[in-house]
Design a protein around this motif. Structure first.
Motif, PDB file in Angstrom:
ATOM      1  N   ARG A 425      -2.615 -14.915   6.439  1.00  0.00           N
ATOM      2  CA  ARG A 425      -3.974 -14.015   6.333  1.00  0.00           C
ATOM      3  C   ARG A 425      -4.840 -12.565   7.563  1.00  0.00           C
ATOM      4  O   ARG A 425      -4.992 -13.738   7.966  1.00  0.00           O
ATOM      5  N   PHE A 426      -4.354 -11.375   7.406  1.00  0.00           N
ATOM      6  CA  PHE A 426      -5.217 -11.091   7.896  1.00  0.00           C
ATOM      7  C   PHE A 426      -6.704 -10.268   7.359  1.00  0.00           C
ATOM      8  O   PHE A 426      -7.438 -10.242   7.753  1.00  0.00           O
ATOM      9  N   VAL A 427      -7.131 -10.311   5.921  1.00  0.00           N
ATOM     10  CA  VAL A 427      -7.535 -10.853   5.254  1.00  0.00           C
ATOM     11  C   VAL A 427      -7.796 -11.574   4.665  1.00  0.00           C
ATOM     12  O   VAL A 427      -6.691 -12.163   3.461  1.00  0.00           O
ATOM     13  N   GLN A 498      -8.855  -3.441  -1.649  1.00  0.00           N
ATOM     14  CA  GLN A 498      -9.660  -3.531  -1.078  1.00  0.00           C
ATOM     15  C   GLN A 498      -9.089  -4.519   0.240  1.00  0.00           C
ATOM     16  O   GLN A 498      -9.402  -4.237   1.693  1.00  0.00           O
ATOM     17  N   LEU A 499      -8.250  -4.813  -0.141  1.00  0.00           N
ATOM     18  CA  LEU A 499      -7.464  -6.318   1.416  1.00  0.00           C
ATOM     19  C   LEU A 499      -7.270  -4.900   1.868  1.00  0.00           C
ATOM     20  O   LEU A 499      -6.983  -5.711   3.557  1.00  0.00           O
ATOM     21  N   TYR A 500      -5.749  -4.423   1.372  1.00  0.00           N
ATOM     22  CA  TYR A 500      -5.316  -3.573   1.875  1.00  0.00           C
ATOM     23  C   TYR A 500      -5.986  -2.639   3.055  1.00  0.00           C
ATOM     24  O   TYR A 500      -5.626  -2.132   4.084  1.00  0.00           O
ATOM     25  N   GLY A 503      -7.250  -4.600   5.864  1.00  0.00           N
ATOM     26  CA  GLY A 503      -6.641  -5.062   6.435  1.00  0.00           C
ATOM     27  C   GLY A 503      -6.765  -3.834   7.286  1.00  0.00           C
ATOM     28  O   GLY A 503      -6.678  -3.809   8.808  1.00  0.00           O
ATOM     29  N   HIS A 504      -6.282  -2.686   7.783  1.00  0.00           N
ATOM     30  CA  HIS A 504      -5.562  -1.263   7.800  1.00  0.00           C
ATOM     31  C   HIS A 504      -6.878  -1.304   8.600  1.00  0.00           C
ATOM     32  O   HIS A 504      -7.047  -0.539  10.101  1.00  0.00           O
ATOM     33  N   PHE A 531       2.642  -9.751   7.010  1.00  0.00           N
ATOM     34  CA  PHE A 531       3.006  -8.176   7.457  1.00  0.00           C
ATOM     35  C   PHE A 531       2.920  -7.346   6.949  1.00  0.00           C
ATOM     36  O   PHE A 531       3.617  -6.057   7.099  1.00  0.00           O
ATOM     37  N   ARG A 532       4.368  -7.433   6.174  1.00  0.00           N
ATOM     38  CA  ARG A 532       5.046  -6.541   5.840  1.00  0.00           C
ATOM     39  C   ARG A 532       3.938  -5.558   4.378  1.00  0.00           C
ATOM     40  O   ARG A 532       4.380  -4.620   3.806  1.00  0.00           O
ATOM     41  N   THR A 533       3.262  -6.760   4.039  1.00  0.00           N
ATOM     42  CA  THR A 533       2.447  -6.412   3.185  1.00  0.00           C
ATOM     43  C   THR A 533       1.651  -5.394   3.397  1.00  0.00           C
ATOM     44  O   THR A 533       1.206  -4.145   2.300  1.00  0.00           O
ATOM     45  N   TYR A 534       1.216  -5.036   4.615  1.00  0.00           N
ATOM     46  CA  TYR A 534       0.305  -4.081   5.474  1.00  0.00           C
ATOM     47  C   TYR A 534       1.219  -2.776   6.429  1.00  0.00           C
ATOM     48  O   TYR A 534       0.774  -1.765   6.513  1.00  0.00           O
ATOM     49  N   MET A 535       2.553  -3.146   6.822  1.00  0.00           N
ATOM     50  CA  MET A 535       2.717  -2.524   7.514  1.00  0.00           C
ATOM     51  C   MET A 535       4.281  -1.612   7.214  1.00  0.00           C
ATOM     52  O   MET A 535       4.837  -1.254   7.554  1.00  0.00           O
ATOM     53  N   GLY A 536       4.528  -2.482   5.444  1.00  0.00           N
ATOM     54  CA  GLY A 536       5.810  -2.117   4.957  1.00  0.00           C
ATOM     55  C   GLY A 536       6.846  -2.808   4.820  1.00  0.00           C
ATOM     56  O   GLY A 536       6.924  -3.476   6.340  1.00  0.00           O
TER      57      GLY A 536
END
Length: 587
Positions: A425-427, A498-500, A503-504, A531-536
């Motif tokens: 989890r990043f967030v 909101q999470l996305y 995170g960024h 990782f892919r959720t945020y970075m693709g």
């Protein structure tokens, strides 16, 4: 230093914790705790701490320690010769207690192999008033078979096979047992003892064993006054270090039994006690280590590892993963700290509050994992290492420890580098419970599906030995989590968006400060989904953050259980931290 939490002491190549008790306590005993080994010790570290604190709170001085080559102790040079060094360490513990508490009787308390050591040491020590044998290792052959069963159970739960580099099948959770030690353990048979370990013996055994114990019956034939109680919750403790909780009822009965021992006439008028010297560094081949307490009220415990004979280039703070105490799963944190020292980097491996050797604070939540409390404890560790002036500060963590390290790095401008390993989890997602997050860390989705439909699992299902609903619920929840932050939800707004965005924002905060962010993942691990959720899917958005990087470590499970996987992780970690250590990070 606050003695309530245990004073760190060093005894040659190993160390421990000393609890002075109360000198005015009538009939006090000096209590030596002899721990179990390996996976059992990993699961019961907090139990051992709570037991020592409880014994000392009742007034009795107490010492617990690490056997040579285990936990934080220095590894022997070459293959160990049986377990003679563990007996020698126990005798050193006895000598320490006698030196600091002259004239009072001893009580030996052991669990597992430690109980076997206590039973064998008792007859040679004239001032042992009693022994407490908790789930004692009675016959070495049976114990070794149990180790092999534990090894299979743990690896099956994680969906991996045996360690290809293991030489005897006795390694559990990545903690090996040398063949020479196994041979010495195999020869143990307490039912052949010809002398009682003490006049009074408390047996703390599992279930029906507490009612009719072969070792208890044998000790009675030797003239011992034997009392037996059930070790309530023992099986739960050994399921995994993360859900393991000290069984307070059982520990209270042990302390009460020690309290009720008759006072020694020799000690009634003896009120002398000697304070121990501060712990000294323990030297290894290229490093030295010092056990330290720090933070509010010196409640937190850690081990400072420094390069021997030279100034460090940087210092890394190594966080807990789950409730694995500061040595790490498979003793990985010890391996990493000493490998980093060889590259000129100091480290502090420590326990956050409520984990291992660090008691929780009075205001801590019931669940400390993924909590603000643990992030605050990372801040206390940063405070401690900053005053050492040991170079730029880096934070390192795996799984829940990676979450704590990442959040602390975002919040604290003193951090120059952060390494997150299999970060889940990043967030934090408020729609998820900690229990779900912890459960999801043990197995990949593909591994869970394969487990559900393997021939062995189908046989277990038909026989009623597989909890299909539990496993299926895990898979469905993980699939739901994987799709919860798909682009459609992010674009549509709501919690996912909101999470996305948050995170960024945190990635950008680190980037704007020039903090090096290294993300390390086991190949195929489900943490890659985060990782892919945020970075693709292909990581294209990572290009927004030039100070961040990703590395994939092949042939490894989420915990890096196998020795080869840990070695590959350690090499990458050393490369990551040694590179920026030689040149300052940009501002």
């Amino acid at each position: 230093m606050n003695s309530r939490y245990g004073l760190p002491v060093t005894l040659g190549t190993f160390g421990g914790f000393y609890y002075p008790g109360r000198i005015d306590r009538p009939g006090r005993k000096a209590v030596l705790l002899l721990a179990p080994i390996g996976y059992e010790e990993l699961c019961t570290r907090a139990t051992w701490r709570v037991l020592a604190e409880s014994i000392a709170a009742a007034g009795h001085p107490c010492l617990r320690f690490d056997y040579p080559g285990t936990a934080d102790a220095i590894d022997p040079v070459g293959a160990p010769e049986g377990i003679s060094d563990w007996f020698a360490a126990a005798r050193q513990g006895v000598a320490f207690l006698r030196e600091h508490n002259p004239g009072i009787e001893l009580v030996l308390v052991g669990q597992g192999l430690g109980a076997s050591l206590a039973a064998q040491l008792g007859p040679e020590l004239p001032d042992v008033a009693a022994t407490v044998l908790m789930t004692p290792l009675v016959k070495g052959r049976a114990y070794l078979r149990e180790l092999q069963a534990w090894s299979r159970m743990v690896t099956e739960r994680m969906g991996i096979g045996p360690d290809p580099l293991g030489d005897n099948g006795y390694d559990v959770a990545g903690i090996p047992l040398a063949s020479s030690r196994a041979a010495a353990i195999q020869a143990i048979d307490l039912t052949r003892a010809t002398q009682r370990p003490a006049a009074k013996v408390l047996l703390v055994e599992r279930g029906q064993m507490a009612q009719s114990s072969p070792i208890g019956n044998h000790l009675k034939t030797l003239g011992a006054d034997v009392c037996s109680i059930n070790y309530a919750g023992y099986e739960t403790i050994l399921e995994d270090p993360t859900p393991a909780e000290p069984q307070l009822g059982t520990l209270a009965r042990i302390v009460s039994w020690i309290d009720d021992l008759a006072p020694s006439p020799m000690a009634d008028g003896n009120l002398s006690a000697k304070a121990p010297e501060p712990a000294r560094p323990i030297a290894g081949p290229h490093f030295e280590e010092l056990p330290v307490r720090f933070g509010p009220d010196e409640r937190l415990f850690g081990v400072l590892c420094r390069p021997l004979g030279r100034t460090s280039l940087a210092i890394a703070v190594l966080a807990n993963s789950g409730r694995d105490y500061h040595i790490g799963w498979g003793r990985a944190a010890v391996e990493q700290a000493r490998a980093l020292a060889a590259r000129g980097i100091a480290s502090l491996r420590f326990d956050a509050g409520g984990i291992g050797d660090s008691p929780a604070s009075a205001n801590a939540p019931a669940e400390v994992l993924y909590s603000d409390e643990t992030i605050a404890d990372m801040g206390h560790a940063i405070d401690y290492v900053e005053q050492l002036d040991a170079g730029p500060i880096a934070l390192v963590g795996r799984c829940s420890g990676a979450y704590a390290a990442f959040q602390a790095a975002v919040q604290d401008v003193r951090v120059r580098n952060v390494v997150v390993i299999n970060i889940m989890r990043f967030v934090w997602d408020p729609r998820e419970t900690v229990a779900e997050a912890v459960q999801s860390a043990h197995r990949t989705i593909s591994g869970s599906v394969a487990m559900l439909f393997s021939k062995r699992s189908l046989r277990r299902l038909l026989s009623g030995n597989l909890r299909f609903k539990t496993a299926a619920a895990f898979v469905s929840k993980r699939l739901a989590r994987m799709v919860s932050l798909k682009p459609s939800e992010i674009l549509a707004g709501g919690p996912g968006q909101q999470l996305y965005k948050e995170g960024h924002r945190r990635f950008q905060t680190l980037e704007s400060r020039g903090v090096g962010l290294a993300m390390l993942f086991a190949e195929g691990d489900h943490a890659l989904g985060e990782f892919r959720t945020y970075m693709g899917r292909k990581g294209a958005r990572l290009r927004r953050y030039p100070s961040a990087s990703i590395s994939i470590i092949p042939d490894a499970d989420h915990n890096f259980t196998h020795s080869g996987a840990r070695a590959r992780l350690t090499n990458v970690l050393c490369d990551v931290l040694a590179a920026p250590a030689s040149s300052p990070s940009r501002n």
